[in-house]
Design a protein around this motif. Structure first.
Motif, PDB file in Angstrom:
ATOM      1  N   LEU A 195       3.655   7.211  -6.764  1.00 56.85           N
ATOM      2  CA  LEU A 195       2.851   6.761  -5.643  1.00 56.85           C
ATOM      3  C   LEU A 195       1.370   6.787  -6.048  1.00 56.85           C
ATOM      4  CD1 LEU A 195       4.508   8.617  -2.618  1.00 56.85           C
ATOM      5  CD2 LEU A 195       4.923   6.288  -3.426  1.00 56.85           C
ATOM      6  N   PRO A 196       0.661   5.679  -5.913  1.00 61.73           N
ATOM      7  CA  PRO A 196      -0.746   5.625  -6.303  1.00 61.73           C
ATOM      8  C   PRO A 196      -1.656   6.249  -5.255  1.00 61.73           C
ATOM      9  CG  PRO A 196      -0.085   3.525  -5.399  1.00 61.73           C
ATOM     10  CD  PRO A 196       1.154   4.380  -5.426  1.00 61.73           C
ATOM     11  N   SER A 197      -2.891   6.476  -5.640  1.00 60.53           N
ATOM     12  CA  SER A 197      -3.900   6.942  -4.695  1.00 60.53           C
ATOM     13  C   SER A 197      -4.009   5.952  -3.540  1.00 60.53           C
ATOM     14  CB  SER A 197      -5.248   7.074  -5.408  1.00 60.53           C
ATOM     15  OG  SER A 197      -6.252   7.469  -4.504  1.00 60.53           O
ATOM     16  N   GLY A 198      -4.064   6.465  -2.330  1.00 59.34           N
ATOM     17  CA  GLY A 198      -4.160   5.614  -1.150  1.00 59.34           C
ATOM     18  C   GLY A 198      -2.830   5.232  -0.542  1.00 59.34           C
ATOM     19  N   SER A 199      -1.722   5.573  -1.216  1.00 60.64           N
ATOM     20  CA  SER A 199      -0.405   5.255  -0.678  1.00 60.64           C
ATOM     21  C   SER A 199      -0.166   5.989   0.641  1.00 60.64           C
ATOM     22  CB  SER A 199       0.687   5.654  -1.684  1.00 60.64           C
ATOM     23  OG  SER A 199       1.969   5.592  -1.087  1.00 60.64           O
ATOM     24  N   GLY A 200       0.453   5.296   1.578  1.00 61.30           N
ATOM     25  CA  GLY A 200       0.796   5.907   2.856  1.00 61.30           C
ATOM     26  C   GLY A 200       2.292   6.114   3.011  1.00 61.30           C
ATOM     27  N   ASP A 201       3.010   6.134   1.882  1.00 63.52           N
ATOM     28  CA  ASP A 201       4.465   6.201   1.935  1.00 63.52           C
ATOM     29  C   ASP A 201       4.986   7.525   2.485  1.00 63.52           C
ATOM     30  OD1 ASP A 201       4.199   3.766   0.715  1.00 63.52           O
ATOM     31  OD2 ASP A 201       5.784   4.108  -0.754  1.00 63.52           O
ATOM     32  N   ILE A 202       4.300   8.627   2.220  1.00 64.35           N
ATOM     33  CA  ILE A 202       4.750   9.935   2.704  1.00 64.35           C
ATOM     34  C   ILE A 202       4.070  10.209   4.049  1.00 64.35           C
ATOM     35  CG2 ILE A 202       5.034  12.376   2.189  1.00 64.35           C
ATOM     36  CD1 ILE A 202       4.637  11.771  -0.734  1.00 64.35           C
ATOM     37  N   ASP A 203       4.855  10.195   5.099  1.00 71.32           N
ATOM     38  CA  ASP A 203       4.297  10.332   6.449  1.00 71.32           C
ATOM     39  C   ASP A 203       3.422  11.575   6.587  1.00 71.32           C
ATOM     40  OD1 ASP A 203       5.639   8.067   7.126  1.00 71.32           O
ATOM     41  OD2 ASP A 203       7.089   9.015   8.470  1.00 71.32           O
ATOM     42  N   ASN A 204       2.238  11.371   7.207  1.00 70.80           N
ATOM     43  CA  ASN A 204       1.305  12.443   7.579  1.00 70.80           C
ATOM     44  C   ASN A 204       0.535  13.039   6.400  1.00 70.80           C
ATOM     45  OD1 ASN A 204       3.850  12.890   9.729  1.00 70.80           O
ATOM     46  ND2 ASN A 204       1.814  12.873  10.635  1.00 70.80           N
ATOM     47  N   TRP A 205       0.743  12.529   5.193  1.00 70.47           N
ATOM     48  CA  TRP A 205       0.022  13.026   4.030  1.00 70.47           C
ATOM     49  C   TRP A 205      -0.877  11.940   3.448  1.00 70.47           C
ATOM     50  CZ3 TRP A 205      -0.036  18.065   2.704  1.00 70.47           C
ATOM     51  CH2 TRP A 205       0.999  18.881   3.183  1.00 70.47           C
ATOM     52  N   THR A 206      -2.038  12.360   2.938  1.00 66.19           N
ATOM     53  CA  THR A 206      -2.966  11.463   2.253  1.00 66.19           C
ATOM     54  C   THR A 206      -2.890  11.725   0.756  1.00 66.19           C
ATOM     55  OG1 THR A 206      -4.472  11.410   4.146  1.00 66.19           O
ATOM     56  CG2 THR A 206      -5.375  10.767   2.000  1.00 66.19           C
TER      57      THR A 206
END
Length: 209
Positions: free
Chosen positions: A45-56
């Motif tokens: 997962l790259p920087s800025g990915s929103g794939d993991i809910d509630n995490w930045t």
């Protein structure tokens, strides 16, 4: 004293114990379970990915691990070192806190066993910035990761507190993270009430016997 009153006192004592030892965790999706859509057993997962809910996600990105190795809680976890040669990944979450209240951050730490050695995880919370925690993955396997739980106390200095994890590791085989949570530390007066309640029950039982 009637049996009904005794049972009532026992119930009150048990409720006091429950209120002192149980609290709702403040971290959401602390085991990184939501929302998995990849067809493989891990996904970069790259920087800025929103794939993991509630995490930045920041830094050089990270690997989201599914069944590739043994999680400490449920099924998924993270490898904070993503692509080989890339900067260490960062994962963070903002939580609502009360200024001056004591909390405890808990998390489970292991290391990618595909490249055995010491892995370093940096933890940030109110009052601490990039505090290092280390794990030696030598001798561990994907089926037996050797997860270790850490507890980190902190006092909130704002109504919003940021919990953050990163690593200086650029090898692509970094520290593994799972089972993150934050809970309020119960006030000493709560434990005093619990002790008084249990002592009262014990005294009543002694007199009845």
């Amino acid at each position: 004293m009637t049996k009904r009153i005794l049972n009532t006192l026992i119930t009150v004592a048990l409720l006091l114990v429950a209120s002192a030892t149980a609290s709702a965790g403040l971290i959401v999706n602390g085991s990184f379970e939501d929302t998995w859509t990849a067809p493989t057993d891990f996904v970069p997962l790259p920087s800025g990915s929103g794939d993991i809910d509630n995490w930045t996600i920041g830094g050089g990105g990270l690997d989201w691990i599914d069944t590739y190795w043994q999680a400490s809680d449920l099924q998924r976890s993270l490898d904070l070192s993503g692509a080989i040669g890339a900067a260490g990944g960062i994962v963070s979450q903002d939580i609502a806190t009360v200024i001056g209240v004591d909390y405890v951050l808990t998390f489970d730490l292991a290391g990618n066993p595909d490249d055995p050695g010491v892995k370093t995880l940096h933890v940030s919370a109110p009052g601490m910035t990039n505090t290092p925690y280390v794990f030696d993955s030598t001798g561990n396997t994907t089926a037996s990761m050797g997860w270790v739980t850490y507890s980190v106390p902190f006092t909130a200095t704002s109504t919003t507190s940021t919990i953050s994890f990163t690593t200086p590791d650029t090898s692509g085989y970094g520290p593994a993270l799972d089972n993150v949570d934050v809970n309020v530390v119960p006030e000493p007066s709560t434990y005093l009430l619990v002790g008084l309640g249990l002592a009262g029950v014990a005294l009543i039982r002694r007199r009845r016997s």
